[in-house]
Motif scaffolding. Sequence first.
Motif, short mmCIF file in Angstrom:
data_model
loop_
_atom_site.label_atom_id
_atom_site.label_comp_id
_atom_site.label_asym_id
_atom_site.label_seq_id
_atom_site.Cartn_x
_atom_site.Cartn_y
_atom_site.Cartn_z
N LEU A 185 18.36 -7.41 -48.50
CA LEU A 185 19.58 -7.05 -47.98
C LEU A 185 20.69 -6.43 -48.76
O LEU A 185 20.97 -6.95 -49.86
N PRO A 186 21.49 -5.35 -48.36
CA PRO A 186 22.70 -4.92 -49.16
C PRO A 186 23.50 -6.12 -49.67
O PRO A 186 23.94 -6.88 -48.92
N GLY A 187 23.76 -6.19 -51.09
CA GLY A 187 24.56 -7.28 -51.60
C GLY A 187 23.90 -8.42 -51.99
O GLY A 187 24.61 -9.45 -52.43
N GLN A 227 24.83 -7.98 -58.87
CA GLN A 227 25.28 -6.76 -59.17
C GLN A 227 25.06 -6.64 -60.71
O GLN A 227 25.83 -5.97 -61.54
N GLY A 228 23.89 -6.85 -61.01
CA GLY A 228 23.37 -6.94 -62.49
C GLY A 228 23.82 -7.82 -63.53
O GLY A 228 23.16 -7.99 -64.48
N PHE A 248 26.80 -11.75 -51.77
CA PHE A 248 26.48 -12.87 -50.94
C PHE A 248 25.16 -13.65 -51.55
O PHE A 248 24.13 -12.85 -52.27
N GLY A 249 25.15 -14.98 -51.45
CA GLY A 249 24.15 -15.74 -52.12
C GLY A 249 24.44 -15.96 -53.50
O GLY A 249 23.58 -16.78 -54.19
N LEU A 303 19.74 -18.80 -49.04
CA LEU A 303 20.71 -17.95 -49.63
C LEU A 303 20.25 -16.48 -49.56
O LEU A 303 21.00 -15.55 -49.91
N ASP A 304 19.14 -16.22 -48.96
CA ASP A 304 18.65 -14.82 -48.88
C ASP A 304 18.60 -14.13 -50.33
O ASP A 304 18.83 -12.89 -50.29
#
Length: 267
Positions: free
Chosen positions: A176-178, A194-195, A21-22, A170-171
């Motif tokens: 937070l995970p993800g 994710q990199g 997310f974000g 958008l955090d």
Amino acid sequence: MNHGTTHSSGAADVLLTSSVFGAPCWVSLTSRDLNATQDFYGAVLGWQWRGARLGDRFRTALVDGVPVAGIAGLASMWQMAVAWTPYFAVTDADQAVSRVRERGATVAVGPISFPPGRAALVADRDGAAFGIWQGELVTEWEAWRQAALTFISLHTRDAFDAAIFYGEILDWASGLPGCCEVDYAADQVLLRSQGDIVARIESGSVEAPPDPSVRPHWQIHFTVADVGPCIRAAEKHGGSLLDEGEHQAVLRDPDGAQFTVTSRRQR
């Protein structure tokens, strides 16, 4: 969320996973002439097309059968600007819209429910338009990224101030995970999911004051094998070349929407 579910919104099909997310998850284009738009982007980017659930004024672009972008033929009807708009995945559209309002930015549309999700069109405090989407995915996020070969960049007056704004909406870098991570470079802010670099925020040298001449906007970049054939196809099909570099070119489609094609070598 149930992986593998298809959804259509006002911008056409949109993607989201429960673990990411974000990050930008979709791009959409408003158009005055759907047939001309399909011909142009089919020639320039090799897209195929299918109808969308919302009716004859909507199309979904496909790459190898994977939905990668949405076209909405609403520019004339709704007196909308012809432009590409990125959508960001959120876990709660209503909360994101509340954060936009709290920070003095603009909510143009929504949140509107499009079961099984919710969407909104907003603008940041400097006027750069973007969308937010809470909903289920069409395909795995990584597969969409691979098929779409898309990243986005925000050209704004103050990259670091913008990064704080978007991070709060958008955090980003929330732990937070993800969530997306943020890297601060000398003259830009990089957003990673994710990199992978999925977005850039640019405003010039960090030592320079904010540039009042910059009209803030999100620019959509489509990664291609070779920029040259894209330029020639764009000019042949009624578009124009606005700027050309060693590995990329800024193009304008026949309706006036701008986008960038970037060589894979540059990415």
